[in-house]
Scaffold this motif. Sequence first.
Motif, PDB file in Angstrom:
ATOM      1  N   VAL A   1     -56.496 -20.552 -33.813  1.00 21.27           N
ATOM      2  CA  VAL A   1     -57.922 -20.842 -34.092  1.00 21.27           C
ATOM      3  C   VAL A   1     -58.199 -21.979 -34.865  1.00 21.27           C
TER       4      VAL A   1
ATOM      5  N   LEU B   1     -62.842 -13.325 -26.408  1.00 23.73           N
ATOM      6  CA  LEU B   1     -61.444 -13.408 -26.481  1.00 23.73           C
ATOM      7  C   LEU B   1     -60.816 -11.911 -26.343  1.00 23.73           C
ATOM      8  N   GLN B   2     -61.647 -10.833 -26.777  1.00 27.99           N
ATOM      9  CA  GLN B   2     -61.032  -9.491 -26.454  1.00 27.99           C
ATOM     10  C   GLN B   2     -61.052  -9.193 -25.036  1.00 27.99           C
TER      11      GLN B   2
ATOM     12  N   SER C   1     -70.143 -14.558 -28.203  1.00 26.30           N
ATOM     13  CA  SER C   1     -69.327 -14.869 -29.338  1.00 26.30           C
ATOM     14  C   SER C   1     -68.191 -14.954 -28.810  1.00 26.30           C
TER      15      SER C   1
ATOM     16  N   ILE D   1     -59.172  -8.034 -33.759  1.00 27.93           N
ATOM     17  CA  ILE D   1     -58.260  -8.424 -32.373  1.00 27.93           C
ATOM     18  C   ILE D   1     -56.735  -8.120 -32.713  1.00 27.93           C
TER      19      ILE D   1
ATOM     20  N   THR E   1     -64.969 -14.347 -30.292  1.00 32.43           N
ATOM     21  CA  THR E   1     -64.293 -13.048 -30.425  1.00 32.43           C
ATOM     22  C   THR E   1     -64.397 -12.068 -29.399  1.00 32.43           C
TER      23      THR E   1
ATOM     24  N   SER F   1     -63.939  -9.446 -40.484  1.00 35.41           N
ATOM     25  CA  SER F   1     -64.298 -10.298 -39.442  1.00 35.41           C
ATOM     26  C   SER F   1     -63.631  -9.681 -38.066  1.00 35.41           C
ATOM     27  N   PRO F   2     -64.296 -10.020 -36.944  1.00 36.54           N
ATOM     28  CA  PRO F   2     -63.860  -9.515 -35.609  1.00 36.54           C
ATOM     29  C   PRO F   2     -62.379  -9.797 -35.116  1.00 36.54           C
ATOM     30  N   TYR F   3     -62.041 -11.086 -35.903  1.00 33.21           N
ATOM     31  CA  TYR F   3     -60.821 -11.715 -35.501  1.00 33.21           C
ATOM     32  C   TYR F   3     -59.765 -10.713 -36.017  1.00 33.21           C
TER      33      TYR F   3
END
Length: 244
Positions: free
Chosen positions: A2, A235-236, A230, A17, A232, A12-14
């Motif tokens: 990233v 990406l999910q 977003s 993941i 994230t 963080s949503p990262y």
Amino acid sequence: MVSQPKPTSEKSPYFDIVERFGVELVFRPFIKVEGLSAREFRAQKVNILDYTAIVFTSRHAIDHFFTLAKELRVTIPEDMKYFCVTEQIALYIQKYVQYRKRKVFYGTTGRVDDLLPHMIKHKTEKYLVPMSDVHNDSLTMLLESRKLIHKECVMYKTVSNDFTQEEIDKFDYDMLVFFSPSGIESLMKNFPDFDQKNIAIATFGPATAKAAQEVGLQLALEAPTEKYPSMTGALQHYLLLQED
């Protein structure tokens, strides 16, 4: 990989993941921000003290404004007014000057449009807008449409955050995630013979997607979308599809 700094918050949503999909995320900015030297700034023939109000759109702008003022030996008047696109950016001014609500104004959405009502109430002010070398004319056109006295000037620039030889040798990722055209430029600078092969490319924003396609990259993921605003979230969704 990233192409942004590692999030400072554990929420963080990262990190969600990573936990949910068992993937490894490496955060490595492809670009960095550098301030202009006093000499470079003087070439624009802008006198900071000709202005009575400063418009800040980011913390970078605040840092480089006050750094340049110090290098130029300019003492910022105590009655200077500051207009910021968010409260968080406004509070950051405390790093350099005493914060007084009567001279600091801010919006709530992060957009200059939301800040305009405050600026129009002070339409006699002369506004100086510190900017990056990478910008468009939308803000200029917006201020002109309201007949505000203003001047945009470049105080900082976006440059490639070059990879070390060790990083180049170990460059082995399944996906690269980009957030700006400058990030794409940095990729091609650091890897002039870049061969995408099976590497998935994700981009945020139409300008980033266009820059990637112009250098021949095939996109696996584009954000934002109406359903996934977003990176994230997008990406999910992408990783869920890979599991099917």
